[in-house]
Enzyme design. Structure first.
Site, PDB file in Angstrom:
ATOM      1  N   SER A  75       0.792  -1.242   0.000  1.00  0.00           N
ATOM      2  CA  SER A  75       0.000   0.000   0.000  1.00  0.00           C
ATOM      3  C   SER A  75       0.821   1.287   0.000  1.00  0.00           C
ATOM      4  CB  SER A  75      -0.927   0.028   1.215  1.00  0.00           C
ATOM      5  OG  SER A  75      -2.087  -0.711   0.935  1.00  0.00           O
ATOM      6  N   LYS A 116       0.563   3.412  -2.985  1.00  0.00           N
ATOM      7  CA  LYS A 116      -0.600   4.271  -3.259  1.00  0.00           C
ATOM      8  C   LYS A 116      -0.224   5.755  -3.255  1.00  0.00           C
ATOM      9  CE  LYS A 116      -3.761   0.849  -1.290  1.00  0.00           C
ATOM     10  NZ  LYS A 116      -4.416   0.357  -0.072  1.00  0.00           N
ATOM     11  N   TYR A 130      -2.436  -2.254 -10.687  1.00  0.00           N
ATOM     12  CA  TYR A 130      -2.483  -2.140  -9.219  1.00  0.00           C
ATOM     13  C   TYR A 130      -1.699  -3.277  -8.535  1.00  0.00           C
ATOM     14  CZ  TYR A 130      -4.296  -2.233  -4.470  1.00  0.00           C
ATOM     15  OH  TYR A 130      -4.383  -2.273  -3.095  1.00  0.00           O
ATOM     16  N   TYR A 157      -4.328   3.524   7.696  1.00  0.00           N
ATOM     17  CA  TYR A 157      -5.670   2.912   7.648  1.00  0.00           C
ATOM     18  C   TYR A 157      -6.516   3.440   8.814  1.00  0.00           C
ATOM     19  CZ  TYR A 157      -2.573  -0.346   5.183  1.00  0.00           C
ATOM     20  OH  TYR A 157      -1.616  -0.898   4.383  1.00  0.00           O
ATOM     21  N   VAL A 210       0.959  -3.909   3.800  1.00  0.00           N
ATOM     22  CA  VAL A 210       0.872  -5.216   4.456  1.00  0.00           C
ATOM     23  C   VAL A 210       2.112  -6.097   4.241  1.00  0.00           C
ATOM     24  CG1 VAL A 210      -1.649  -5.410   4.610  1.00  0.00           C
ATOM     25  CG2 VAL A 210      -0.479  -6.186   2.540  1.00  0.00           C
TER      26      VAL A 210
END
Ligand code: GLN
Length: 305
Positions: A61, A64, A189, A241, A259
């Site tokens: 992540s 991103k 992605y 998150y 993760v």
């Protein structure tokens, strides 16, 4: 400094016992939960390291933040945020629930999976290959590491098992957030999530953001100062998150976790920090990495608040 970092790694090692490596992407389940490493890259060009700082892991992540920068460069701020919101969710990173209950339907922010998939769909290129190549080159430039590439095993593992992401992508296409082939969009992605890095690479990405979107080495402006500001703000509000509020209070540094066990943090005008420890807490953040960042922030008064 290296000595202090060694001490912080040692002091936080016991936390890893309470964490678990991510298993929902089967290939990530092979990581060693005891690993813990840290790198600090400061604005003067110094690099400090400790522990398992040179172990490779997938960026997940953390990617991103980088895809968001390229999507804004490619399409402009207005286009991107017409389709993806700016608000924290309070839900897990892979939650699907708000897509249906928020009206008009659009992902709430670019740091959750749904938002990041929508952002990846905006990367320009004539083919999936070209889109990912442009993104990978952008990663290489920002990190200063020409050798960055993907971990094929993790990529294929997520591609095979990523049905929740797939369902969110279909939902968003139906809602008109993007058009095109869902598998091709997801391919960009999944590949960006599988880019292999170490603590030094992500510390340098943090430093690039700390330096307002300029490469510290050449002073080349790769992303506008405003884009770097937007990304750092998302890191504060959504980067960890549904633990972002707690992290802002305890650590107070813009940060983005993945993760794979990485945390990329950026102290404006001062330094980038890369932490790695694949044992995760129940929100999906590196448990040892959070511990080190908390200690580091207290030691050097790094909180931006
Ligand atoms: N590739 C992962 C996924 O989509 C990234 C999630 C994460 O790092 N939180 O589930």
């Amino acid at each position: 400094m290296n000595e202090l970092l060694n001490k912080l790694v040692e002091n936080n090692k016991n936390l890893t016992i309470d964490g678990k490596v991510a298993k929902y992407i089967p290939a990530l389940g092979k990581a060693d939960p005891n690993e813990l490493g840290i790198c600090v890259a400061d604005i003067e060009g110094n690099i400090y390291t400790a522990g398992d700082y040179n172990k490779k892991f997938t960026i997940q992540s953390i990617s991103k933040t980088i895809s968001l920068m390229l999507a804004i460069i490619d399409n402009g701020i207005e286009y991107v945020f017409d389709r993806v919101g700016m608000e924290p969710t309070g839900d897990a990173f892979n939650s699907i629930i708000k897509l249906e209950i928020v009206s008009p339907s659009r992902p709430l922010n670019p740091m959750i999976n749904a938002g990041a998939i929508a952002v990846s769909s905006m990367i320009k290129g004539n083919s999936t290959d070209e889109k990912f190549k442009r993104l990978l080159n952008f990663f290489r430039k920002i990190s200063g590491n020409e050798n960055l590439g993907i971990n094929e095993e993790v990529y294929l593992s997520e591609k095979e098992t990523g049905d929740r992401n797939r369902s969110m992508a279909y939902f968003m296409r139906e809602a008109g957030i993007f058009t095109g082939n869902v598998d091709e969009i997801l391919d960009v992605y999944f590949k960006q999530c599988s880019i292999e890095v170490d603590c030094i690479d992500i510390a340098k990405i943090g430093l690039f953001l700390a330096n307002g979107g300029r490469l510290p080495s050449t002073r080349e402006q790769i992303a506008g100062e405003n884009i770097a500001r937007i990304v750092k703000t998302f890191m504060v509000t959504c980067g960890m998150y549904n633990a972002s509020g707690e992290f802002a209070i305890n650590v107070g540094i813009p940060a983005k976790s993945g993760v794979g066990g990485g945390i990329m943090a950026s102290v404006p005008h001062r330094m980038g920090i890369g932490a790695y420890g694949p044992a995760l807490d129940d929100k999906g953040n590196s448990i040892g990495g959070c511990g080190i960042l908390k200690d580091l922030s207290r030691n050097f008064n790094l909180s931006i608040f």
